[in-house]
Design a protein around this motif. Structure first.
Motif, short mmCIF file in Angstrom:
data_model
loop_
_atom_site.label_atom_id
_atom_site.label_comp_id
_atom_site.label_asym_id
_atom_site.label_seq_id
_atom_site.Cartn_x
_atom_site.Cartn_y
_atom_site.Cartn_z
N ILE A 1 0.84 -1.19 0.00
CA ILE A 1 0.00 0.00 0.00
C ILE A 1 0.88 1.25 0.00
CG2 ILE A 1 -1.69 1.32 1.33
CD1 ILE A 1 -2.72 -1.35 2.43
N TRP A 2 0.62 2.13 -0.96
CA TRP A 2 1.31 3.42 -1.03
C TRP A 2 0.49 4.42 -0.22
CZ3 TRP A 2 5.96 3.78 -3.34
CH2 TRP A 2 6.31 2.78 -4.25
N ILE A 3 1.17 5.16 0.66
CA ILE A 3 0.50 6.23 1.40
C ILE A 3 1.25 7.53 1.11
CG2 ILE A 3 -0.14 7.16 3.66
CD1 ILE A 3 -0.29 4.29 4.69
N THR A 4 0.51 8.51 0.61
CA THR A 4 1.07 9.83 0.33
C THR A 4 0.40 10.86 1.22
OG1 THR A 4 1.53 9.22 -1.97
CG2 THR A 4 1.48 11.58 -1.47
N CYS A 5 1.20 11.65 1.91
CA CYS A 5 0.69 12.70 2.78
C CYS A 5 0.50 13.97 1.95
CB CYS A 5 1.67 12.98 3.91
SG CYS A 5 1.16 14.32 5.00
N TYR A 6 -0.70 14.55 2.05
CA TYR A 6 -1.01 15.82 1.40
C TYR A 6 -1.25 16.86 2.48
CZ TYR A 6 -1.88 13.65 -3.17
OH TYR A 6 -1.75 13.00 -4.35
N GLU A 7 -0.76 18.07 2.24
CA GLU A 7 -0.98 19.14 3.20
C GLU A 7 -1.53 20.36 2.47
OE1 GLU A 7 1.31 21.03 6.94
OE2 GLU A 7 2.51 20.83 5.13
N ASN A 8 -2.72 20.79 2.88
CA ASN A 8 -3.29 22.02 2.37
C ASN A 8 -2.96 23.10 3.39
OD1 ASN A 8 -4.91 24.24 1.76
ND2 ASN A 8 -6.51 22.95 0.88
N GLN A 9 -1.93 23.87 3.11
CA GLN A 9 -1.47 24.86 4.08
C GLN A 9 -2.48 25.98 4.28
OE1 GLN A 9 2.48 25.83 2.68
NE2 GLN A 9 3.36 24.15 3.84
N ASN A 10 -3.29 26.27 3.26
CA ASN A 10 -4.30 27.32 3.41
C ASN A 10 -5.35 26.93 4.45
OD1 ASN A 10 -3.01 28.80 1.42
ND2 ASN A 10 -4.28 27.95 -0.20
N LEU A 11 -5.74 25.66 4.44
CA LEU A 11 -6.77 25.19 5.37
C LEU A 11 -6.18 24.53 6.60
CD1 LEU A 11 -9.23 23.50 2.83
CD2 LEU A 11 -9.42 25.76 3.86
N GLY A 12 -4.88 24.28 6.59
CA GLY A 12 -4.25 23.56 7.70
C GLY A 12 -4.69 22.12 7.76
N GLU A 13 -5.07 21.56 6.60
CA GLU A 13 -5.61 20.19 6.54
C GLU A 13 -4.53 19.21 6.11
OE1 GLU A 13 -9.63 18.68 4.71
OE2 GLU A 13 -8.13 18.86 3.12
N ILE A 14 -4.48 18.08 6.81
CA ILE A 14 -3.59 16.98 6.46
C ILE A 14 -4.47 15.82 6.04
CG2 ILE A 14 -1.84 15.37 7.30
CD1 ILE A 14 -0.86 18.24 7.27
N LYS A 15 -4.14 15.19 4.91
CA LYS A 15 -4.86 13.99 4.51
C LYS A 15 -3.89 13.02 3.87
CE LYS A 15 -6.67 16.15 0.29
NZ LYS A 15 -7.90 16.49 -0.43
N PHE A 16 -4.28 11.76 3.90
CA PHE A 16 -3.42 10.69 3.40
C PHE A 16 -4.13 9.97 2.26
CE2 PHE A 16 -2.48 11.46 7.81
CZ PHE A 16 -1.12 11.65 7.78
N LYS A 17 -3.48 9.96 1.09
CA LYS A 17 -4.01 9.19 -0.03
C LYS A 17 -3.48 7.77 0.11
CE LYS A 17 -4.45 8.99 -5.01
NZ LYS A 17 -4.07 9.57 -6.29
N ILE A 18 -4.39 6.81 0.11
CA ILE A 18 -4.02 5.41 0.28
C ILE A 18 -4.31 4.70 -1.03
CG2 ILE A 18 -4.43 3.31 1.59
CD1 ILE A 18 -5.21 5.07 3.96
N ASP A 19 -3.28 4.08 -1.61
CA ASP A 19 -3.40 3.46 -2.94
C ASP A 19 -2.83 2.05 -2.90
OD1 ASP A 19 -3.50 2.79 -5.62
OD2 ASP A 19 -2.03 4.29 -6.24
N ASP A 20 -3.69 1.09 -3.16
CA ASP A 20 -3.25 -0.32 -3.24
C ASP A 20 -3.59 -0.90 -4.60
OD1 ASP A 20 -6.00 -0.55 -3.11
OD2 ASP A 20 -6.00 -2.10 -1.57
N GLY A 21 -3.67 -0.03 -5.60
CA GLY A 21 -3.98 -0.50 -6.95
C GLY A 21 -5.44 -0.91 -7.12
N GLY A 22 -6.29 -0.42 -6.25
CA GLY A 22 -7.72 -0.72 -6.36
C GLY A 22 -8.14 -2.07 -5.81
#
Length: 104
Positions: free
Chosen positions: A52-73
């Motif tokens: 499983i690939w996990i990529t951390c995304y940060e929206n600095q304008n909103l102060g939001e952290i989210k993680f995209k989780i990808d296992d090829g579906g």
């Protein structure tokens, strides 16, 4: 130096350490995205199992952290995002879909 910066879930080394503390195999993959890119880093979890690939995304304008989780579906839908500031939520999600923990 901000002492709170080190223990943020969006911090590459902290996220990896906490997964390893939970006995989940995690490989460092990439942490040099461009400054304007919302991605901060990417890791590979359970490489000999679910991969499983996990990529951390940060929206600095909103102060939001989210993680995209990808296992090829295989289990997660394409573009699955987990929005949390808790490592326990991340670990629970991974274990609930079958990610294996290491034996000691």
């Amino acid at each position: 130096y901000n002492r709170h910066t080190k223990n943020k879930l969006s911090t590459y080394s902290y996220f990896i350490k906490r997964l390893k503390d939970s006995k989940i195999t995690v490989y460092k993959m990439f942490d040099s995205y461009g400054q304007q890119d919302p991605r901060k880093w990417t890791v590979l979890v359970d490489p000999e199992g679910m991969s499983i690939w996990i990529t951390c995304y940060e929206n600095q304008n909103l102060g939001e952290i989210k993680f995209k989780i990808d296992d090829g579906g295989q289990v997660f839908t394409n573009n699955y995002f987990l929005i949390t500031s808790s490592i326990e939520v991340v670990v629970s999600k991974l274990l609930s879909v079958g990610v294996q923990q290491r034996e000691d």
